[in-house]
Design a protein around this motif. Sequence first.
Motif, PDB file in Angstrom:
ATOM      1  N   PRO A   1       0.823  -1.207   0.000  1.00  0.00           N
ATOM      2  CA  PRO A   1       0.000   0.000   0.000  1.00  0.00           C
ATOM      3  C   PRO A   1       0.859   1.260   0.000  1.00  0.00           C
ATOM      4  O   PRO A   1       1.947   1.284   0.583  1.00  0.00           O
ATOM      5  CB  PRO A   1      -0.821  -0.126   1.291  1.00  0.00           C
ATOM      6  N   GLY A   2       0.362   2.282  -0.663  1.00  0.00           N
ATOM      7  CA  GLY A   2       1.115   3.533  -0.737  1.00  0.00           C
ATOM      8  C   GLY A   2       0.414   4.520  -1.652  1.00  0.00           C
ATOM      9  O   GLY A   2      -0.789   4.410  -1.911  1.00  0.00           O
ATOM     10  N   ARG A   3       1.184   5.471  -2.167  1.00  0.00           N
ATOM     11  CA  ARG A   3       0.626   6.485  -3.070  1.00  0.00           C
ATOM     12  C   ARG A   3       1.682   6.892  -4.084  1.00  0.00           C
ATOM     13  O   ARG A   3       2.887   6.650  -3.890  1.00  0.00           O
ATOM     14  CB  ARG A   3       0.132   7.693  -2.282  1.00  0.00           C
ATOM     15  N   PRO A   4       1.251   7.517  -5.180  1.00  0.00           N
ATOM     16  CA  PRO A   4       2.209   7.810  -6.247  1.00  0.00           C
ATOM     17  C   PRO A   4       3.131   8.970  -5.907  1.00  0.00           C
ATOM     18  O   PRO A   4       2.784   9.870  -5.138  1.00  0.00           O
ATOM     19  CB  PRO A   4       1.300   8.172  -7.428  1.00  0.00           C
ATOM     20  N   GLY A   5       4.323   8.938  -6.511  1.00  0.00           N
ATOM     21  CA  GLY A   5       5.177  10.120  -6.526  1.00  0.00           C
ATOM     22  C   GLY A   5       4.611  11.139  -7.498  1.00  0.00           C
ATOM     23  O   GLY A   5       3.789  10.817  -8.363  1.00  0.00           O
ATOM     24  N   TRP A   6       5.056  12.376  -7.367  1.00  0.00           N
ATOM     25  CA  TRP A   6       4.494  13.464  -8.169  1.00  0.00           C
ATOM     26  C   TRP A   6       4.767  13.288  -9.661  1.00  0.00           C
ATOM     27  O   TRP A   6       3.891  13.432 -10.501  1.00  0.00           O
ATOM     28  CB  TRP A   6       5.073  14.789  -7.663  1.00  0.00           C
ATOM     29  N   HIS A   7       6.006  12.933 -10.012  1.00  0.00           N
ATOM     30  CA  HIS A   7       6.398  12.956 -11.418  1.00  0.00           C
ATOM     31  C   HIS A   7       5.658  11.914 -12.253  1.00  0.00           C
ATOM     32  O   HIS A   7       5.283  12.177 -13.402  1.00  0.00           O
ATOM     33  CB  HIS A   7       7.914  12.750 -11.541  1.00  0.00           C
ATOM     34  N   ILE A   8       5.448  10.734 -11.680  1.00  0.00           N
ATOM     35  CA  ILE A   8       4.809   9.664 -12.453  1.00  0.00           C
ATOM     36  C   ILE A   8       3.378  10.023 -12.832  1.00  0.00           C
ATOM     37  O   ILE A   8       2.857   9.573 -13.864  1.00  0.00           O
ATOM     38  CB  ILE A   8       4.851   8.331 -11.670  1.00  0.00           C
ATOM     39  N   GLU A   9       2.735  10.863 -12.023  1.00  0.00           N
ATOM     40  CA  GLU A   9       1.343  11.228 -12.294  1.00  0.00           C
ATOM     41  C   GLU A   9       1.190  11.816 -13.695  1.00  0.00           C
ATOM     42  O   GLU A   9       0.320  11.416 -14.471  1.00  0.00           O
ATOM     43  CB  GLU A   9       0.853  12.252 -11.259  1.00  0.00           C
ATOM     44  N   CYS A  10       2.035  12.802 -14.015  1.00  0.00           N
ATOM     45  CA  CYS A  10       1.876  13.496 -15.299  1.00  0.00           C
ATOM     46  C   CYS A  10       2.264  12.614 -16.478  1.00  0.00           C
ATOM     47  O   CYS A  10       1.652  12.699 -17.546  1.00  0.00           O
ATOM     48  CB  CYS A  10       2.685  14.795 -15.298  1.00  0.00           C
ATOM     49  N   SER A  11       3.273  11.773 -16.316  1.00  0.00           N
ATOM     50  CA  SER A  11       3.631  10.855 -17.403  1.00  0.00           C
ATOM     51  C   SER A  11       2.449   9.962 -17.769  1.00  0.00           C
ATOM     52  O   SER A  11       2.167   9.715 -18.939  1.00  0.00           O
ATOM     53  CB  SER A  11       4.830   9.990 -17.004  1.00  0.00           C
TER      54      SER A  11
END
Length: 460
Positions: free
Chosen positions: A200-210
Amino acid sequence: MLTIYNTLTKTKEPFKPLDGNNVRMYVCGMTVYDYCHLGHGRSMVAFDLATRWLRKSGYNLTYVRNITDIDDKIINRANENGETFDALTARMIDAMHEDERRLNILPPDQEPRATDHIAGMHAMIQTLIDKGYAYAPGNGDVYYRVGKFVGYGKLSRKKIEDLRIGARIEVGEAKQDPLDFVLWKGVKPGEPSWESPWGPGRPGWHIECSVMSTCCLGESFDIHGGGSDLEFPHHENEIAQSEAATGKPYANAWMHCGMIRINGEKMSKSLNNFFTIRDVLEKYHPEVVRYLLVASHYRSAINYSEDSLRDAKGALERFYHALRGLPRVPASGGDAFVERFTAAMNDDFGTPEACAVLFDLVREINRVRESDVSAAAGLAGRLRELGDVLGVLQLEADDFLRAGAEGKVDAAQVEGLIQARLQARADKNWGESDRIRDQLTAMGVVLEDSKGGTTWRLAD
């Protein structure tokens, strides 16, 4: 032909879409933990301007601007407020849309939210792991292996060996290299989380936009935009992730808008030197704020001050005075002005030169109206047409010039005094005429006499 300054190549290039007349543009949007400040407004207006001109030029544009609705700042602010992260982001998204409407910013065609693309992030991260560009050290985190991507630094012109100087691995991080960045963050107590192949966790910022950009627009698209502060590391990391995952070029052209500056520093929440859009709109008409943001070239910095806002207000007053009293008719005449405006906008969205054309057109309207009201009205229509590209000059002239009068003066009283003055002038009672003018001046009303009659506005 339209040319755009491409941050990737550091030069102006003729714009040629990847797919015929279809244009796909992705812009990094807001992290919605607080109200938008004027720096955010600068980015939104800059790419709204690009949207308007691309469509005016006949391109079939798909404009995508994302919303980051999960990150550290959002979690921290929600905890401070004692509310859930999604309740906070819902309120801030509504506020952002309200700010956009007031600034006459057209909504994007798609507005993906990071939390709706978690599965896509898992898929891209797994692809990067499979290709050796990412690794999961077993603590719930996943990192991108920067040293493996040969082109790292090509957007910002930064060299890996220079970046390594002074870089270090923080306590609790399981990086193999100080330059590696997080793709997935293992869950921490009290934080929202999603299940993943790595826990369990959450995404890093950079991967979101890719993920959001390629999901909405495909693996390669025409334009990627954002503020100049995003060039490194955010956009550099987007390139590294996306091109490593797909094996294809990511964005064909990169556009970065300049920052709003106060006393030489970037306007930002971290420096606590920001003004929210709604704060500024309490004091200035929305069109004044928008004009301030479009009158400077999108790549340049804007120095925010009361003087700059007053200058923007003065410019719009000149435009609206030229429109005042002329009937709304279809645009006609002024072809030379259209050609000059088009040339300016085709030169990397050159709004300073485009605004200069509008001033010249105003002078022509004022010259022509004395002898040919019909021709002046056609030129006024042309002024509105070109102003619409910049998102201004669509109001009735009196509505703009008298903005803010409500609660300050009684419009019916002002109109009555104007009629009384006109009668005094007809009776050649100059003393009474002057007395009424002085009375109106004391009320903060400025009279403007012309062949078409007498109009009024509030004094600055």
